[in-house]
Design an enzyme around this catalytic site. Sequence first.
Site, PDB file in Angstrom:
ATOM      1  N   ASP A 190       0.870  -1.183   0.000  1.00 37.36           N
ATOM      2  CA  ASP A 190       0.000   0.000   0.000  1.00 37.36           C
ATOM      3  C   ASP A 190       0.903   1.228   0.000  1.00 37.36           C
ATOM      4  O   ASP A 190       2.115   1.128   0.233  1.00 37.36           O
ATOM      5  CB  ASP A 190      -0.921   0.001   1.231  1.00 37.36           C
ATOM      6  N   SER A 191       0.279   2.391  -0.205  1.00 31.98           N
ATOM      7  CA  SER A 191       1.044   3.637  -0.145  1.00 31.98           C
ATOM      8  C   SER A 191       1.396   3.993   1.302  1.00 31.98           C
ATOM      9  O   SER A 191       2.177   4.904   1.532  1.00 31.98           O
ATOM     10  CB  SER A 191       0.214   4.771  -0.749  1.00 31.98           C
ATOM     11  N   TYR A 203      -0.620   8.476  -2.758  1.00 30.80           N
ATOM     12  CA  TYR A 203      -0.553   8.180  -4.185  1.00 30.80           C
ATOM     13  C   TYR A 203      -1.728   8.839  -4.934  1.00 30.80           C
ATOM     14  O   TYR A 203      -1.654   9.027  -6.141  1.00 30.80           O
ATOM     15  CB  TYR A 203      -0.660   6.668  -4.430  1.00 30.80           C
ATOM     16  N   GLY A 204      -2.795   9.138  -4.199  1.00 31.05           N
ATOM     17  CA  GLY A 204      -4.045   9.623  -4.812  1.00 31.05           C
ATOM     18  C   GLY A 204      -3.898  10.783  -5.773  1.00 31.05           C
ATOM     19  O   GLY A 204      -4.502  10.775  -6.852  1.00 31.05           O
ATOM     20  N   CYS A 229      -4.221  -1.437  -2.148  1.00 27.01           N
ATOM     21  CA  CYS A 229      -4.357   0.004  -2.367  1.00 27.01           C
ATOM     22  C   CYS A 229      -5.240   0.161  -3.593  1.00 27.01           C
ATOM     23  O   CYS A 229      -4.931  -0.393  -4.658  1.00 27.01           O
ATOM     24  CB  CYS A 229      -2.976   0.603  -2.622  1.00 27.01           C
ATOM     25  N   ASN A 230      -6.353   0.871  -3.438  1.00 26.80           N
ATOM     26  CA  ASN A 230      -7.275   1.043  -4.559  1.00 26.80           C
ATOM     27  C   ASN A 230      -6.646   1.854  -5.685  1.00 26.80           C
ATOM     28  O   ASN A 230      -6.863   1.570  -6.863  1.00 26.80           O
ATOM     29  CB  ASN A 230      -8.548   1.747  -4.095  1.00 26.80           C
ATOM     30  N   THR A 231      -5.882   2.872  -5.303  1.00 28.40           N
ATOM     31  CA  THR A 231      -5.275   3.745  -6.304  1.00 28.40           C
ATOM     32  C   THR A 231      -4.310   2.940  -7.175  1.00 28.40           C
ATOM     33  O   THR A 231      -4.345   3.013  -8.404  1.00 28.40           O
ATOM     34  CB  THR A 231      -4.528   4.898  -5.597  1.00 28.40           C
ATOM     35  N   GLU A 256      -2.876   8.975   7.939  1.00 30.07           N
ATOM     36  CA  GLU A 256      -1.424   8.817   8.087  1.00 30.07           C
ATOM     37  C   GLU A 256      -0.871   9.659   9.238  1.00 30.07           C
ATOM     38  O   GLU A 256       0.145   9.319   9.812  1.00 30.07           O
ATOM     39  CB  GLU A 256      -0.704   9.205   6.780  1.00 30.07           C
ATOM     40  N   CYS A 283     -10.963   3.122  -0.655  1.00 29.80           N
ATOM     41  CA  CYS A 283      -9.568   3.414  -0.305  1.00 29.80           C
ATOM     42  C   CYS A 283      -9.312   2.628   0.971  1.00 29.80           C
ATOM     43  O   CYS A 283     -10.126   2.677   1.899  1.00 29.80           O
ATOM     44  CB  CYS A 283      -9.384   4.910  -0.064  1.00 29.80           C
ATOM     45  N   THR A 284      -8.211   1.903   0.994  1.00 30.58           N
ATOM     46  CA  THR A 284      -7.995   1.004   2.134  1.00 30.58           C
ATOM     47  C   THR A 284      -7.657   1.756   3.431  1.00 30.58           C
ATOM     48  O   THR A 284      -7.639   1.150   4.499  1.00 30.58           O
ATOM     49  CB  THR A 284      -6.905  -0.030   1.809  1.00 30.58           C
ATOM     50  N   HIS A 285      -7.391   3.042   3.333  1.00 34.98           N
ATOM     51  CA  HIS A 285      -7.199   3.835   4.565  1.00 34.98           C
ATOM     52  C   HIS A 285      -8.540   4.090   5.276  1.00 34.98           C
ATOM     53  O   HIS A 285      -8.574   4.319   6.480  1.00 34.98           O
ATOM     54  CB  HIS A 285      -6.582   5.199   4.251  1.00 34.98           C
TER      55      HIS A 285
END
Length: 271
Positions: free
Chosen positions: A9-10, A41-42, A73-75, A152, A184-186
């Site tokens: 992931d980012s 990354y978005g 990570c979806n992005t 984050e 978004c996995t966040h």
Amino acid sequence: MDQPIGVIDSGVGGLTVAKEIIRQLPKENIIYVGDTKRCPYGPRPEEEVLQYTRELTQYLLNSHHIKMLVIACNTATAIALDAIKREVDIPVVGVIQPGARTAIKVTKNQTIGVIGTENTIKSGAYEEALVALNTELKVENLACPLLVPFVESGKFLDKTADEIVETSLHPLKNTTIDTLILGCTHYPILKDAIQRYMGEHVKIISSGDETAREVSTILSYKGLLNQSPFAAEHQFLTTGERSRFAKIADDWFGHEVGHVECISLQEPVNR
Ligand code: DGL
């Protein structure tokens, strides 16, 4: 096969998927890399996201000999999944198809909201995945660029989560969606605040559960499940600050995750 499953992931977002994989596949060794240093990354150009995803993949293949890759990570899934699948000879799973499948099972009025990063929403990947399964669906898309930096920052346990969620999600508040995909996995880290704001009538969907099921199915089908009698090992690596990453990981898992290390992708360690 006791080689680890790689999860990327980012930043800390993919931990929401890793936790589900660990829950459903407790015998599997997991190696997680969060590219915290280059998060988010978005808003980045697509070529950059593709390049970073390739670097994370190569690092895990060369230094940790992973048997499977989960792009948590979806992005990165929206931009790089197809390319990475073509370039490597291990199974690769993303998070968009699993999220879309779950939402379709849950919606009753065929009206689904999707929130994600600018890149994920711009890519139209969710809408494409949803409509490919059911052409009758109505999809409301919304980019929420404030949420990843907020998660984050590690302040997601604060009261301020409610404010930032309200600011980000208000365009969806008066729509008729009955299901909301956290694209978004966040975002599952903010799930409680999102549920409070949207109300109990909206079902909140994260892709972790279904992604872990897909990982399990593929490993079993390909005969790659870990048969070793030893306890599974989980390693967590970040390209950013170790202590903040470890704090968020411990909070999310509800216990100390143990081994957290800071790495540089430019100087992969050969093991
Ligand atoms: N967890 C990533 C995702 O699912 C966040 C992307 C970002 O770094 O902006 O899209």
